[in-house]
Design a protein around this motif. Sequence first.
Motif, short mmCIF file in Angstrom:
data_model
loop_
_atom_site.label_atom_id
_atom_site.label_comp_id
_atom_site.label_asym_id
_atom_site.label_seq_id
_atom_site.Cartn_x
_atom_site.Cartn_y
_atom_site.Cartn_z
N ALA A 258 0.84 -1.21 0.00
CA ALA A 258 0.00 0.00 0.00
C ALA A 258 0.87 1.25 0.00
CB ALA A 258 -0.93 0.00 1.21
N LEU A 259 1.89 1.27 0.84
CA LEU A 259 2.80 2.42 0.91
C LEU A 259 3.43 2.69 -0.45
CD1 LEU A 259 4.33 4.56 2.57
CD2 LEU A 259 5.98 2.76 3.19
N GLY A 260 3.98 1.67 -1.06
CA GLY A 260 4.63 1.84 -2.35
C GLY A 260 3.66 2.25 -3.45
N ALA A 261 2.50 1.62 -3.49
CA ALA A 261 1.53 1.90 -4.56
C ALA A 261 1.02 3.34 -4.47
CB ALA A 261 0.36 0.92 -4.48
N VAL A 262 0.70 3.79 -3.28
CA VAL A 262 0.20 5.16 -3.12
C VAL A 262 1.31 6.16 -3.44
CG1 VAL A 262 -0.70 6.86 -1.46
CG2 VAL A 262 -1.62 4.52 -1.49
N LYS B 58 -2.68 -5.53 -6.98
CA LYS B 58 -3.46 -6.71 -7.37
C LYS B 58 -2.83 -8.02 -6.91
CE LYS B 58 -1.47 -6.77 -11.96
NZ LYS B 58 -1.62 -6.27 -13.28
N SER B 59 -1.56 -8.02 -6.57
CA SER B 59 -0.89 -9.26 -6.16
C SER B 59 -1.00 -9.54 -4.66
CB SER B 59 0.58 -9.23 -6.56
OG SER B 59 1.27 -8.23 -5.83
N VAL B 60 -1.65 -8.64 -3.92
CA VAL B 60 -1.82 -8.86 -2.48
C VAL B 60 -3.30 -9.03 -2.17
CG1 VAL B 60 0.27 -7.63 -1.81
CG2 VAL B 60 -1.87 -6.37 -1.97
N LYS B 61 -3.60 -9.43 -0.94
CA LYS B 61 -5.00 -9.66 -0.61
C LYS B 61 -5.80 -8.37 -0.73
CE LYS B 61 -4.56 -9.30 4.42
NZ LYS B 61 -4.60 -10.06 5.65
N PRO B 62 -7.08 -8.50 -1.05
CA PRO B 62 -7.92 -7.31 -1.25
C PRO B 62 -7.95 -6.41 -0.02
CG PRO B 62 -9.06 -9.30 -1.95
CD PRO B 62 -7.82 -9.74 -1.24
N VAL B 63 -7.98 -5.12 -0.29
CA VAL B 63 -8.02 -4.12 0.78
C VAL B 63 -8.81 -2.92 0.25
CG1 VAL B 63 -5.86 -2.99 0.11
CG2 VAL B 63 -6.60 -2.89 2.47
N ARG C 282 -7.34 13.01 -13.03
CA ARG C 282 -7.90 14.06 -12.17
C ARG C 282 -8.83 13.56 -11.08
NH1 ARG C 282 -6.34 18.60 -12.86
NH2 ARG C 282 -8.01 19.58 -11.71
N SER C 283 -9.40 12.38 -11.21
CA SER C 283 -10.45 11.96 -10.27
C SER C 283 -9.94 10.96 -9.24
CB SER C 283 -11.62 11.35 -11.04
OG SER C 283 -11.26 10.07 -11.54
N VAL C 284 -10.71 10.85 -8.17
CA VAL C 284 -10.42 9.85 -7.15
C VAL C 284 -10.51 8.46 -7.76
CG1 VAL C 284 -11.30 8.78 -5.03
CG2 VAL C 284 -11.08 11.24 -5.15
N ASP C 285 -11.50 8.25 -8.63
CA ASP C 285 -11.66 6.94 -9.26
C ASP C 285 -10.42 6.53 -10.05
OD1 ASP C 285 -14.20 6.67 -8.17
OD2 ASP C 285 -15.23 7.35 -9.99
N GLU C 286 -9.84 7.48 -10.79
CA GLU C 286 -8.63 7.18 -11.54
C GLU C 286 -7.46 6.89 -10.61
OE1 GLU C 286 -8.63 9.76 -15.56
OE2 GLU C 286 -9.14 10.92 -13.75
N PHE C 287 -7.33 7.69 -9.57
CA PHE C 287 -6.27 7.50 -8.58
C PHE C 287 -6.39 6.11 -7.94
CE2 PHE C 287 -5.13 7.83 -4.01
CZ PHE C 287 -3.77 8.05 -4.13
N ILE C 288 -7.60 5.77 -7.48
CA ILE C 288 -7.82 4.49 -6.81
C ILE C 288 -7.57 3.33 -7.78
CG2 ILE C 288 -9.61 3.04 -5.74
CD1 ILE C 288 -8.37 5.35 -3.98
N ALA C 289 -7.98 3.48 -9.04
CA ALA C 289 -7.73 2.43 -10.03
C ALA C 289 -6.23 2.19 -10.22
CB ALA C 289 -8.40 2.78 -11.35
N ALA D 18 -4.37 -1.27 -9.16
CA ALA D 18 -3.64 -2.07 -10.15
C ALA D 18 -2.27 -2.50 -9.63
CB ALA D 18 -3.50 -1.28 -11.45
N GLN D 19 -1.64 -1.64 -8.85
CA GLN D 19 -0.33 -1.97 -8.28
C GLN D 19 -0.44 -2.94 -7.11
OE1 GLN D 19 2.64 1.21 -7.81
NE2 GLN D 19 1.07 2.58 -8.64
#
Length: 147
Positions: free
Chosen positions: A37-41, A97-102, A83-90, A94-95
């Motif tokens: 999570a740290l790395g992806a964000v 996807k190899s860990v358990k859902p969160v 520009r959107s939260v949805d794009e940011f979250i997507a 995507a980064q």
Amino acid sequence: MSATGLDVFDRTIHLTNVWLDEIMTTLPRDRQLAWHALGAVLRTVRDRVPLNLAVHLGAQLPLLVRGSYFEQWRPSETPQTWRSVDEFIALVSAQMKSVKPVDTVEAARAVFRVLSHHVDPNQIEKVRHSLPEEIRSLWPTQRSSAA
């Protein structure tokens, strides 16, 4: 006595663990999940902000985190224009996807809280204000009072 024989390595391991522990106060107690999570964000933010801000933010991260932050960076392809939260979250999802859902929104908030707690507040404000307003709404505006 030093665990690794080098104080710089011991310090970055300690600081990285402190950051991960703080992330795990929000997310499940799973160090690997917190690390991802740290790395992806961080990488998603890095790719959106202007080059100079990305570099200055990276310079303030613990050495281990900094390595993940700069991993696979292509400065010539930044800043991106989402520009959107949805794009940011997507992009973050995507980064991860190899860990358990969160809950990716909660993961982003947890990382933003850690950054606000540990990184120079002036630098954080510059980074926050370079992001679209929707993303800034996920980031706390005041430095955390936690120690």
